[in-house]
Design a protein around this motif. Sequence first.
Motif, PDB file in Angstrom:
ATOM      1  N   TYR A   1       0.832  -1.210   0.000  1.00 47.44           N
ATOM      2  CA  TYR A   1       0.000   0.000   0.000  1.00 47.44           C
ATOM      3  C   TYR A   1       0.864   1.257   0.000  1.00 47.44           C
ATOM      4  CZ  TYR A   1      -3.985  -2.998   1.076  1.00 47.44           C
ATOM      5  OH  TYR A   1      -4.969  -3.962   1.024  1.00 47.44           O
TER       6      TYR A   1
ATOM      7  N   LYS B   1      -9.789   9.284  10.055  1.00 48.13           N
ATOM      8  CA  LYS B   1     -10.072   8.534   8.841  1.00 48.13           C
ATOM      9  C   LYS B   1      -8.832   7.795   8.355  1.00 48.13           C
ATOM     10  CE  LYS B   1     -12.422   9.056   4.397  1.00 48.13           C
ATOM     11  NZ  LYS B   1     -13.293   9.949   3.588  1.00 48.13           N
TER      12      LYS B   1
ATOM     13  N   ALA C   1      -8.317   4.778  10.442  1.00 46.63           N
ATOM     14  CA  ALA C   1      -9.245   3.724  10.019  1.00 46.63           C
ATOM     15  C   ALA C   1      -8.715   3.014   8.773  1.00 46.63           C
ATOM     16  CB  ALA C   1     -10.621   4.315   9.761  1.00 46.63           C
ATOM     17  N   TRP C   2      -8.123   3.771   7.862  1.00 42.08           N
ATOM     18  CA  TRP C   2      -7.514   3.158   6.670  1.00 42.08           C
ATOM     19  C   TRP C   2      -6.352   2.247   7.064  1.00 42.08           C
ATOM     20  CZ3 TRP C   2      -2.533   3.969   4.468  1.00 42.08           C
ATOM     21  CH2 TRP C   2      -2.356   3.365   3.221  1.00 42.08           C
TER      22      TRP C   2
ATOM     23  N   ASP D   1      -5.968   0.699   9.834  1.00 39.15           N
ATOM     24  CA  ASP D   1      -6.549  -0.494  10.449  1.00 39.15           C
ATOM     25  C   ASP D   1      -7.043  -1.478   9.392  1.00 39.15           C
ATOM     26  OD1 ASP D   1      -6.283  -0.485  13.244  1.00 39.15           O
ATOM     27  OD2 ASP D   1      -7.863   1.015  13.464  1.00 39.15           O
ATOM     28  N   GLU D   2      -7.565  -0.957   8.304  1.00 36.36           N
ATOM     29  CA  GLU D   2      -8.095  -1.835   7.255  1.00 36.36           C
ATOM     30  C   GLU D   2      -6.971  -2.504   6.468  1.00 36.36           C
ATOM     31  OE1 GLU D   2     -10.343  -0.845   3.182  1.00 36.36           O
ATOM     32  OE2 GLU D   2     -11.668  -0.742   4.941  1.00 36.36           O
ATOM     33  N   VAL D   3      -5.983  -1.731   6.047  1.00 36.48           N
ATOM     34  CA  VAL D   3      -4.960  -2.298   5.164  1.00 36.48           C
ATOM     35  C   VAL D   3      -3.980  -3.195   5.907  1.00 36.48           C
ATOM     36  CG1 VAL D   3      -5.170  -0.322   3.625  1.00 36.48           C
ATOM     37  CG2 VAL D   3      -3.350  -0.335   5.350  1.00 36.48           C
ATOM     38  N   LYS D   4      -3.861  -3.051   7.220  1.00 36.48           N
ATOM     39  CA  LYS D   4      -2.913  -3.882   7.953  1.00 36.48           C
ATOM     40  C   LYS D   4      -3.293  -5.357   7.901  1.00 36.48           C
ATOM     41  CE  LYS D   4      -5.057  -3.648  12.555  1.00 36.48           C
ATOM     42  NZ  LYS D   4      -4.953  -3.102  13.937  1.00 36.48           N
ATOM     43  N   GLU D   5      -4.557  -5.647   7.555  1.00 34.32           N
ATOM     44  CA  GLU D   5      -5.014  -7.030   7.530  1.00 34.32           C
ATOM     45  C   GLU D   5      -4.362  -7.839   6.417  1.00 34.32           C
ATOM     46  OE1 GLU D   5      -6.803  -8.289   9.921  1.00 34.32           O
ATOM     47  OE2 GLU D   5      -6.872  -6.300  10.881  1.00 34.32           O
ATOM     48  N   ASP D   6      -3.996  -7.201   5.313  1.00 36.05           N
ATOM     49  CA  ASP D   6      -3.379  -7.961   4.214  1.00 36.05           C
ATOM     50  C   ASP D   6      -2.161  -7.238   3.640  1.00 36.05           C
ATOM     51  OD1 ASP D   6      -4.564  -5.874   2.887  1.00 36.05           O
ATOM     52  OD2 ASP D   6      -5.681  -7.102   1.462  1.00 36.05           O
TER      53      ASP D   6
ATOM     54  N   PHE E   1     -10.580   5.711  -0.343  1.00 34.47           N
ATOM     55  CA  PHE E   1     -11.080   5.219   0.942  1.00 34.47           C
ATOM     56  C   PHE E   1     -12.365   5.969   1.270  1.00 34.47           C
ATOM     57  CE2 PHE E   1     -10.933   4.922   5.681  1.00 34.47           C
ATOM     58  CZ  PHE E   1     -11.028   3.531   5.750  1.00 34.47           C
TER      59      PHE E   1
ATOM     60  N   LYS F   1     -14.714   5.203   3.819  1.00 38.34           N
ATOM     61  CA  LYS F   1     -15.296   5.099   5.152  1.00 38.34           C
ATOM     62  C   LYS F   1     -15.117   6.383   5.954  1.00 38.34           C
ATOM     63  CE  LYS F   1     -14.780   0.082   5.404  1.00 38.34           C
ATOM     64  NZ  LYS F   1     -14.203  -1.049   6.127  1.00 38.34           N
TER      65      LYS F   1
END
Length: 247
Positions: free
Chosen positions: A5, A26, A29-30, A32-37, A245, A247
């Motif tokens: 990313y 915000k 939050a991004w 947090d989302e991208v750390k998953e993959d 993004f 959200k």
Amino acid sequence: MKKIYFASDQHFGVPTPELSLPREKKFVAWLDEVKEDAEAIFLLGDLFDFWFEYKTVVPKGFVRILGKLAEIRDSGIPIFFFVGNHDLWMNDYFETELNIPVYHDNKEFAFNGKTFLIGHGDGKGPGDKGYKRMKKVFTNPFSKWFFRWLHPDVGVRLAQYLSVKNKLISGDDDVKFLGEENEWLVLYAKRKLETKHYNYFIFGHRHLPMIIPVGKDSEYVNLGDWIGYFTYGVFDGEKFELQKFEK
């Protein structure tokens, strides 16, 4: 492979800390989302609208951002930071406190057989001579030494004022597409291709999300910003895309 990313030009702190806070939340939050993959995360400068590291002090605020970066880095995900024209006085704070390497110029990377030239993008290519001269002054060791002797309450306020008011100092161009023949980073990428091939030139600084072919199997990418666009780049091992993004 997991995804890589890229994000740039958050300019946290402007126009005021209070109005900047929703954008900071915000961005967290991004993250947090991208750390998953995420295989890795690249931050390409101007994370802060102003940053200066005194020997024992850094600008207050931004605890959500710094804490989240520390959490992600401690989990084992690499993060790479490239200084921009607004945070060019970054020194070793990110490296010592967060274990995040800091780069002051472009750097080459290779992922899954694709080659990348990555940087913030300020001062590259033809033109922009006024800013290039100003950058030499700002990065001069004497200039940094002199500024450090200003009390932080004075120095930070002065720098924040100039960052917003003086476009020569900030290096910010008008945020409009100039056409390929007038986009300095497009011309810079094409010139680099004369001596070495890169699949992707990834930059920030222009605040405009765009992907422009610059040669055979080669693209110039500008990541946009987190002020009006909230865009970021993602490489999945095969292709590079710009996404927004929401959200």
